[in-house]
Design an enzyme around this catalytic site. Structure first.
Site, mmCIF file in Angstrom:
data_model
loop_
_atom_site.group_PDB
_atom_site.id
_atom_site.type_symbol
_atom_site.label_atom_id
_atom_site.label_comp_id
_atom_site.label_asym_id
_atom_site.label_seq_id
_atom_site.Cartn_x
_atom_site.Cartn_y
_atom_site.Cartn_z
ATOM 1 N N ASP A 2 -2.828 -4.351 26.734
ATOM 2 C CA ASP A 2 -3.031 -5.273 25.846
ATOM 3 C C ASP A 2 -3.869 -5.304 24.524
ATOM 4 O O ASP A 2 -4.433 -6.187 24.080
ATOM 5 C CB ASP A 2 -3.737 -6.539 26.644
ATOM 6 N N LYS A 39 -0.010 -3.467 21.245
ATOM 7 C CA LYS A 39 1.121 -2.604 20.962
ATOM 8 C C LYS A 39 2.205 -3.481 20.267
ATOM 9 O O LYS A 39 3.116 -2.932 19.349
ATOM 10 C CB LYS A 39 1.449 -1.975 22.068
ATOM 11 N N ASN A 76 5.813 -5.737 33.903
ATOM 12 C CA ASN A 76 4.312 -5.920 33.902
ATOM 13 C C ASN A 76 3.749 -5.980 32.595
ATOM 14 O O ASN A 76 2.536 -6.636 32.379
ATOM 15 C CB ASN A 76 3.688 -4.654 34.663
ATOM 16 N N ALA A 77 4.506 -5.305 31.550
ATOM 17 C CA ALA A 77 4.105 -5.507 30.217
ATOM 18 C C ALA A 77 4.447 -6.797 29.547
ATOM 19 O O ALA A 77 5.021 -7.526 29.925
ATOM 20 C CB ALA A 77 4.717 -4.360 29.381
ATOM 21 N N GLY A 78 3.523 -7.359 28.665
ATOM 22 C CA GLY A 78 3.646 -8.463 27.841
ATOM 23 C C GLY A 78 2.949 -8.124 26.374
ATOM 24 O O GLY A 78 2.053 -7.841 26.259
ATOM 25 N N HIS A 79 4.292 -7.909 25.542
ATOM 26 C CA HIS A 79 3.872 -7.644 24.063
ATOM 27 C C HIS A 79 4.143 -8.593 23.349
ATOM 28 O O HIS A 79 5.181 -9.064 23.041
ATOM 29 C CB HIS A 79 4.850 -6.381 23.750
ATOM 30 N N GLN A 109 1.351 -0.591 28.911
ATOM 31 C CA GLN A 109 -0.196 -0.499 29.565
ATOM 32 C C GLN A 109 -0.701 0.284 28.446
ATOM 33 O O GLN A 109 -0.694 0.324 27.460
ATOM 34 C CB GLN A 109 0.345 -0.070 31.001
ATOM 35 N N ARG A 150 -3.591 -14.598 33.250
ATOM 36 C CA ARG A 150 -4.790 -14.398 33.971
ATOM 37 C C ARG A 150 -5.960 -14.405 32.789
ATOM 38 O O ARG A 150 -5.563 -13.449 31.794
ATOM 39 C CB ARG A 150 -4.855 -13.115 34.771
ATOM 40 N N LYS A 194 -8.034 -6.282 16.594
ATOM 41 C CA LYS A 194 -8.747 -7.669 16.858
ATOM 42 C C LYS A 194 -10.273 -7.613 16.350
ATOM 43 O O LYS A 194 -11.012 -8.020 16.838
ATOM 44 C CB LYS A 194 -8.921 -7.877 18.490
ATOM 45 N N VAL A 248 -6.569 -7.609 11.722
ATOM 46 C CA VAL A 248 -7.436 -8.677 11.420
ATOM 47 C C VAL A 248 -6.868 -10.175 11.982
ATOM 48 O O VAL A 248 -7.538 -10.928 11.703
ATOM 49 C CB VAL A 248 -7.863 -8.752 10.205
#
Ligand code: GDP
Ligand code: IMO
Ligand code: MG
Length: 421
Positions: free
Chosen positions: A12, A15, A37-40, A222, A301, A329, A411
């Site tokens: 997370d 990517k 399992n990835a969330g991009h 991941q 989550r 970030k 940013v």
């Protein structure tokens, strides 16, 4: 040539955003491992998309996107993902190629994941329950089904044989809370749907592209600290998320790899269980979660939050041979006051800068250094020189101490909110 973009922390890192940003420089974007399992997440033109299995170059017209052999794909989720992209007016059909050798997540893999986790009690991994572990287990156990098999005339029999094996395991785990028929209906519908897509020998396609001097970006899923070999085992995922996974996951030779770009957040997050030396279970941790909207893109989550961990970052830079860092970030740290960074650990009272082998069983005490914070809104800044001095100093220190230059600073979540250094 092949450039690689992969996560250096626990996933997370952002990517999806950066792959989408970099795609105009490449002809092909290829996922080499992991699965849904990835969330991009991608933000552009006021819209947001979350991709699970499809590479993050899909929204750039001229780019071909390849789901590589190292990926595990759930046909049901892949169909939904494709339909969402089609609904947004993007031509997935001609721009998406799927390796015949990618393994299939069948419904009982997901049930096995749930049953395995339930049997672990308080030692649970915190899996996304997408069937990733059981599917890779069948791959290495030489029982798996591959997407190329769905065009074979005896696929249904191969599928039944596998499911019968799974049902025995699931019953041994005393798990009975599922209706297989209900899960199989969308599964077979999705297979029918995927048969109309381009299932290819992706290793030939990619090597052919390389011989034509095409530029490929390998997109990781991941993060390095979730790698099956180098992560905080057993609290890891089931694939090689690190640079070594690129050659196996795409079928390309090591000499084809040009630059490795490593992406990290200006602080740390982790979802699921496992060691997290700099975790902040206090007001500051809550502030980072709130400012950074740290909730999982796949499962929703809340993410665990903490300060940047330099020994861990340095380890990931070493394992992957990172050529360039991308810091994400940065805006989230604005206004939090003084910013801390873990520069070394004390493990069982002994000072060290190494990641301990038994990270799950020892007390890891982070040793911090503090840096002057900044209050400016970074999201509006577009040139590195216009960023506050204290932030630039933070970048410099992180770069020096992790032994790697920073090439991009992010940013904000939008494509535009990106600064080249
Ligand atoms: P990935 O799995 O590495 O692609 O990352 P995720 O998409 O799961 O999580 C990153 C989250 O941070 C997403 O919600 C992004 O939209 C968001 N994001 C990415 N870069 C930035 C940034 O520089 N600032 C802020 N505030 N959010 C960002
Ligand atoms: P992206 O690509 C963050 C974590 C899970 C769990 C462990 C094992 O979006 O960065 P698994 O489902 O693989 O058996 O879960 O790994 N995990 C991730 N955490 N981002 C991800 O992907 C993740 N994929 C898996 O939370 O701790
Ligand atoms: Mg994610």
């Amino acid at each position: 040539m092949v450039d690689v973009l992969l996560g250096l922390q626990w996933g997370d890192e952002g990517k999806g955003k950066i792959v989408d940003y970099l795609t105009p420089n490449y002809d092909i974007v290829a996922r080499f491992q992991g699965g849904p399992n990835a969330g991009h997440s991608l933000h552009f033109n006021g819209k947001k998309f979350v991709l699970n299995t499809i590479p993050s170059g899909i929204f750039r017209e001229s780019c071909v996107n390849v789901i590589g052999n190292g990926v595990v794909a759930d046909p049901v989720r892949l169909k939904v993902e494709i339909e969402n992209i089609l609904a947004a007016g993007t031509d997935v059909k001609s721009n998406l190629l799927i390796s015949k050798k990618a393994h299939i997540i069948v419904p009982t893999h997901r049930i096995l994941d749930i049953a395995n986790e339930a049997s672990k009690g308080d030692k649970k991994i915190g899996s996304t329950l997408r069937g990733i572990g059981p599917t890779y287990m069948d791959k290495t156990g030489r029982n798996g089904l591959r997407l190329g098999d769905i065009i074979s005339s005896n696929f249904e029999q191969q599928y039944r044989d596998l499911v019968n094996k799974h049902l025995k395991l699931i019953h041994n785990l005393n798990y009975f809370d599922f209706d297989l028929e209900e899960l199989e209906k969308p599964f077979f519908e999705a297979l029918e749907f995927l048969r109309t897509f381009k299932l290819i020998d992706s290793e030939y396609y990619l090597n052919n592209a390389l011989s034509q001097n095409k530029k490929i970006l390998a997109e990781g899923a991941q993060g390095s600290l979730l790698d099956i070999d180098f992560g905080s085992y057993p609290y890891v995922t089931s694939s090689n998320t690190t640079a070594g996974g690129v050659c196996n996951g795409l079928g390309i030779p090591p000499r084809a790899i040009n630059k490795v770009k490593g992406i990290f957040k200006a602080y740390c997050t982790r979802v699921g269980s496992g060691p997290f030396p700099t975790e902040l279970n206090n007001e500051m941790g809550e502030k980072l979660r709130k400012n950074g909207n740290e909730f999982g893109a796949t499962t929703g989550r809340p993410r665990r939050t903490g300060w940047l961990d330099l020994p861990a970052l340095h380890y990931s830079v070493m394992i992957n041979g990172v050529d360039e860092l991308i810091m994400m970030k940065s805006d989230v740290l604005s206004g939090v006051g003084e910013v801390k960074v873990c520069t070394s650990y004390r493990v069982n009272e002994i000072p060290t800068s190494q990641m301990p082998f038994d990270a799950c069983n020892v007390e890891i005490e982070p040793v911090y250094e503090s840096f002057e914070g900044w209050n400016d809104d970074l999201t509006v800044v577009r040139n590195f020189e216009d960023l506050p001095l204290s932030f630039r100093n933070y970048c410099k220190e992180v770069s020096v101490r992790s032994d790697c230059k920073i090439g991009i600073v992010s940013v904000g979540p939008d494509r535009e909110e990106t600064i080249l250094c």
